[in-house]
Scaffold this motif. Sequence first.
Motif, PDB file in Angstrom:
ATOM      1  N   PRO A  32     -21.385 -51.861 -26.886  1.00 13.14           N
ATOM      2  CA  PRO A  32     -20.738 -51.628 -28.184  1.00 13.14           C
ATOM      3  C   PRO A  32     -20.605 -52.908 -29.019  1.00 13.14           C
ATOM      4  N   PHE A  33     -20.596 -54.056 -28.367  1.00 18.03           N
ATOM      5  CA  PHE A  33     -20.485 -55.334 -29.076  1.00 18.03           C
ATOM      6  C   PHE A  33     -21.635 -55.515 -30.070  1.00 18.03           C
ATOM      7  N   LEU A  34     -22.849 -55.105 -29.689  1.00 15.11           N
ATOM      8  CA  LEU A  34     -24.000 -55.250 -30.589  1.00 15.11           C
ATOM      9  C   LEU A  34     -23.869 -54.340 -31.804  1.00 15.11           C
ATOM     10  N   THR A  35     -23.273 -53.166 -31.654  1.00 13.31           N
ATOM     11  CA  THR A  35     -23.054 -52.274 -32.794  1.00 13.31           C
ATOM     12  C   THR A  35     -22.062 -52.894 -33.764  1.00 13.31           C
ATOM     13  N   ARG A  36     -20.980 -53.440 -33.227  1.00 17.85           N
ATOM     14  CA  ARG A  36     -19.995 -54.098 -34.089  1.00 17.85           C
ATOM     15  C   ARG A  36     -20.603 -55.314 -34.782  1.00 17.85           C
ATOM     16  N   LEU A  41     -23.290 -57.271 -40.670  1.00 20.32           N
ATOM     17  CA  LEU A  41     -24.368 -57.643 -41.571  1.00 20.32           C
ATOM     18  C   LEU A  41     -24.203 -56.893 -42.891  1.00 20.32           C
ATOM     19  N   PRO A  42     -24.610 -57.523 -44.005  1.00 18.06           N
ATOM     20  CA  PRO A  42     -24.454 -56.839 -45.294  1.00 18.06           C
ATOM     21  C   PRO A  42     -25.377 -55.618 -45.391  1.00 18.06           C
TER      22      PRO A  42
END
Length: 77
Positions: A32-36, A41-42
């Motif tokens: 889930p860290f990669l999703t957050r 990112l803009p």
Amino acid sequence: NERPLTQKSNYGIEPVNNTIFGLNSNFSTEIPFLTRLANKLPNIDTDVPSNLSLRGEVAFLQPNSPKNADFQGETTT
């Protein structure tokens, strides 16, 4: 495992007793860290979970000569 059919061998053809060892592995997990991190990112807003997948394969061939062939325990090439 590969073995000769007979104890006799023809000229130019040597009996073999090869053994192959192999290992396959798969690993998959959600991160889930990669999703957050992607959401920071803009112009990106996602709620799809991120996944990490790893696959690996290892193989080893152990050449040998049959015990009933008189090569003094050595494989000739």
